[in-house]
Scaffold this active site. Structure first.
Site, PDB file in Angstrom:
ATOM      1  N   TYR A  61       0.839  -1.206   0.000  1.00 27.56           N
ATOM      2  CA  TYR A  61       0.000   0.000   0.000  1.00 27.56           C
ATOM      3  C   TYR A  61       0.876   1.258   0.000  1.00 27.56           C
ATOM      4  CZ  TYR A  61      -4.018  -3.011   1.123  1.00 27.56           C
ATOM      5  OH  TYR A  61      -5.003  -3.982   1.107  1.00 27.56           O
TER       6      TYR A  61
HETATM    7  N1  LIG Z   1      -6.746  -8.147   0.648  1.00 25.64           N
HETATM    8  C1  LIG Z   1      -6.975  -7.448  -0.428  1.00 25.64           C
HETATM    9  O1  LIG Z   1      -6.648  -7.839  -1.566  1.00 25.64           O
HETATM   10  C2  LIG Z   1      -7.672  -6.131  -0.287  1.00 25.64           C
HETATM   11  C3  LIG Z   1      -8.267  -5.525  -1.405  1.00 25.64           C
HETATM   12  C4  LIG Z   1      -8.948  -4.330  -1.216  1.00 25.64           C
HETATM   13  C5  LIG Z   1      -9.011  -3.750   0.054  1.00 25.64           C
HETATM   14  N2  LIG Z   1      -8.404  -4.351   1.112  1.00 25.64           N
HETATM   15  C6  LIG Z   1      -8.469  -3.768   2.493  1.00 25.64           C
HETATM   16  O2  LIG Z   1      -9.809  -3.468   2.816  1.00 25.64           O
HETATM   17  C7  LIG Z   1      -9.942  -2.075   3.117  1.00 25.64           C
HETATM   18  C8  LIG Z   1     -11.316  -1.571   2.698  1.00 25.64           C
HETATM   19  O3  LIG Z   1     -11.610  -1.796   1.334  1.00 25.64           O
HETATM   20  P1  LIG Z   1     -11.635  -0.612   0.262  1.00 25.64           P
HETATM   21  O4  LIG Z   1     -10.840   0.498   0.783  1.00 25.64           O
HETATM   22  O5  LIG Z   1     -11.320  -1.235  -1.033  1.00 25.64           O
HETATM   23  O6  LIG Z   1     -13.180  -0.209   0.125  1.00 25.64           O
HETATM   24  P2  LIG Z   1     -14.366   0.288   1.071  1.00 25.64           P
HETATM   25  O7  LIG Z   1     -13.973   0.212   2.494  1.00 25.64           O
HETATM   26  O8  LIG Z   1     -15.552  -0.441   0.625  1.00 25.64           O
HETATM   27  O9  LIG Z   1     -14.516   1.817   0.616  1.00 25.64           O
HETATM   28  C9  LIG Z   1     -13.649   2.800   1.078  1.00 25.64           C
HETATM   29  C10 LIG Z   1     -13.944   4.146   0.418  1.00 25.64           C
HETATM   30  O10 LIG Z   1     -15.329   4.474   0.555  1.00 25.64           O
HETATM   31  C11 LIG Z   1     -15.468   5.868   0.837  1.00 25.64           C
HETATM   32  N3  LIG Z   1     -16.044   5.952   2.195  1.00 25.64           N
HETATM   33  C12 LIG Z   1     -15.737   5.190   3.280  1.00 25.64           C
HETATM   34  N4  LIG Z   1     -16.516   5.491   4.331  1.00 25.64           N
HETATM   35  C13 LIG Z   1     -17.331   6.471   3.925  1.00 25.64           C
HETATM   36  C14 LIG Z   1     -18.365   7.195   4.547  1.00 25.64           C
HETATM   37  N5  LIG Z   1     -18.735   6.957   5.802  1.00 25.64           N
HETATM   38  N6  LIG Z   1     -19.030   8.145   3.815  1.00 25.64           N
HETATM   39  C15 LIG Z   1     -18.697   8.379   2.532  1.00 25.64           C
HETATM   40  N7  LIG Z   1     -17.727   7.725   1.880  1.00 25.64           N
HETATM   41  C16 LIG Z   1     -17.037   6.776   2.567  1.00 25.64           C
HETATM   42  C17 LIG Z   1     -14.078   6.477   0.755  1.00 25.64           C
HETATM   43  O11 LIG Z   1     -13.759   6.844  -0.597  1.00 25.64           O
HETATM   44  P3  LIG Z   1     -14.354   8.120  -1.364  1.00 25.64           P
HETATM   45  O12 LIG Z   1     -14.595   9.173  -0.332  1.00 25.64           O
HETATM   46  O13 LIG Z   1     -13.346   8.446  -2.384  1.00 25.64           O
HETATM   47  O14 LIG Z   1     -15.629   7.600  -2.006  1.00 25.64           O
HETATM   48  C18 LIG Z   1     -13.205   5.300   1.095  1.00 25.64           C
HETATM   49  O15 LIG Z   1     -11.920   5.443   0.570  1.00 25.64           O
HETATM   50  C19 LIG Z   1      -8.766  -1.439   2.378  1.00 25.64           C
HETATM   51  O16 LIG Z   1      -8.448  -0.152   2.834  1.00 25.64           O
HETATM   52  C20 LIG Z   1      -7.685  -2.469   2.621  1.00 25.64           C
HETATM   53  O17 LIG Z   1      -7.159  -2.342   3.924  1.00 25.64           O
HETATM   54  C21 LIG Z   1      -7.765  -5.534   0.959  1.00 25.64           C
END
Ligand SMILES: NC(=O)c1ccc[n+]([C@@H]2O[C@H](COP(=O)([O-])OP(=O)(O)OC[C@H]3O[C@@H](n4cnc5c(N)ncnc54)[C@H](OP(=O)(O)O)[C@@H]3O)[C@@H](O)[C@H]2O)c1
Length: 306
Positions: A61
């Site tokens: 990351y």
């Molecule tokens: N193991 C793997 O391969 C893998 C893959 C993906 C992710 N991950 C892990 O999982 C975590 C979470 O997944 P993700 O980051 O892909 O997606 P997510 O948690 O589904 O979405 C995060 C995004 O949603 C928006 N957001 C979050 N909370 C909000 C709220 N309360 N109100 C409005 N917008 C909000 C923000 O972006 P905006 O404001 O730009 O919309 C934020 O960056 C990652 O950070 C990482 O640690 C792991």
């Protein structure tokens, strides 16, 4: 109602963690445009204040930036934060020793002697998952990781890994996969079942569908970057679900994001939520301490099943 918790080893922690893919990532998340390090520091502070304990990161990351920033933040807090990080099996990493070398570099960036959870990020070839299971067991034996897990593995790969680890007396603590109301495949592909059977915690990544399930995006309100074309399609496909989320949220005095996360917790998963600022973290932490009614769950699941 008390907040929902989950047990990993001897630790009992809130059933919601903070993700850090956003930390330093320019391409997908636009780090440096609209949010930066000061926002992430505040987001981390909000997580700690909200009582969240698990922070999920990875060596890849932000090209190491996420682990370095987390390390700095850990040194500035007394809070009992539990760090989960990940090893990427790049094709040039061929030996068990390469995992330990990568882990030691992660520990250096994080500034800690061991991590709470060390995970294999992807089951990439050429090496079999058993090799990485052996290396994870080495990490536990050397005291560099308290617990170990895998990510993006199939149910079969999860079972093979757990079996291999068990020969060394190491339980598979967690399985991290994409899981949300717009990605319910763990319910169909045997992963949820394998986790239950092996008593491994299912860590749900992208629990808000990368922001789609917050309800803030619409046809005229799309994010920039690679999410843009994807969301344009998904908004059409998931229109009934997004409507249901809004209505349930309104009826329960919650937000769509809180409803989407609470549904995952009810399903027995631990959402890892990414966030760009403190406000988002505070809102997401409000997904714990209450439960959707059975009729809400029914409504959401009918709208989300395809
Ligand atoms: N193991 C793997 O391969 C893998 C893959 C993906 C992710 N991950 C892990 O999982 C975590 C979470 O997944 P993700 O980051 O892909 O997606 P997510 O948690 O589904 O979405 C995060 C995004 O949603 C928006 N957001 C979050 N909370 C909000 C709220 N309360 N109100 C409005 N917008 C909000 C923000 O972006 P905006 O404001 O730009 O919309 C934020 O960056 C990652 O950070 C990482 O640690 C792991």
């Amino acid at each position: 109602m008390q907040i929902q918790t989950v047990r990993i080893g001897n630790a009992e922690l809130p059933a919601l963690g903070l993700g850090t893919w956003q930390w330093g990532d320019r391409w997908v998340w636009g780090f440096g445009r609209g949010y930066g390090e000061a926002d992430l520091r505040e987001a981390f502070g909000a997580a700690v204040r909200s009582g969240l304990r698990l922070v999920d990161t990875a060596e890849v990351y932000g090209g190491g930036y996420a682990e370095r920033l987390l390390g700095r933040l850990l040194r500035e807090t007394q809070a009992p934060v539990l760090v989960a990080t990940k090893f990427m099996p790049f094709p040039w990493r061929l030996t068990r020793a390469s995992l330990l070398r990568a882990l030691r570099r992660s520990l250096q960036r994080l500034g800690v002697p061991r991590v709470f959870l060390y995970q294999v990020h992807w089951p990439f070839p050429p090496r079999p998952v058993e090799l990485w299971a052996d290396a994870l067991a080495d990490a536990v034996e050397e005291g560099l990781a308290e617990h170990v897990g895998v990510s993006n593995f199939t149910a079969d790969q999860v079972r093979r890994s757990a079996d291999r680890l068990s020969r060394r007396g190491v339980p598979l603590a967690s399985v991290q996969v994409a899981y949300s109301l717009v990605h319910r495949s763990p319910e169909r592909n045997g992963l949820l079942e394998a986790c239950r059977e092996l008593q491994a915690v299912l860590l749900a990544y992208s629990p808000l569908g990368m922001g789609l399930l917050t309800g803030k995006y619409g046809p005229g309100r799309l994010p920039s970057g690679p999410r843009r074309p994807r969301f344009a399609q998904q908004l059409r496909r998931w229109a009934p679900l997004l409507r249901a989320l809004q209505e349930v949220a309104r009826a329960r005095g919650r937000t769509p994001a809180q409803v989407a996360l609470n549904w995952l917790v009810l399903r027995g998963a631990v959402p890892l939520v990414g966030a760009k600022n403190a406000r988002q973290v505070e809102e997401n932490a409000g997904a714990l301490g209450w439960s959707l009614a059975p009729e809400d769950v029914d409504r959401l699941e009918r709208a989300s099943w395809v």
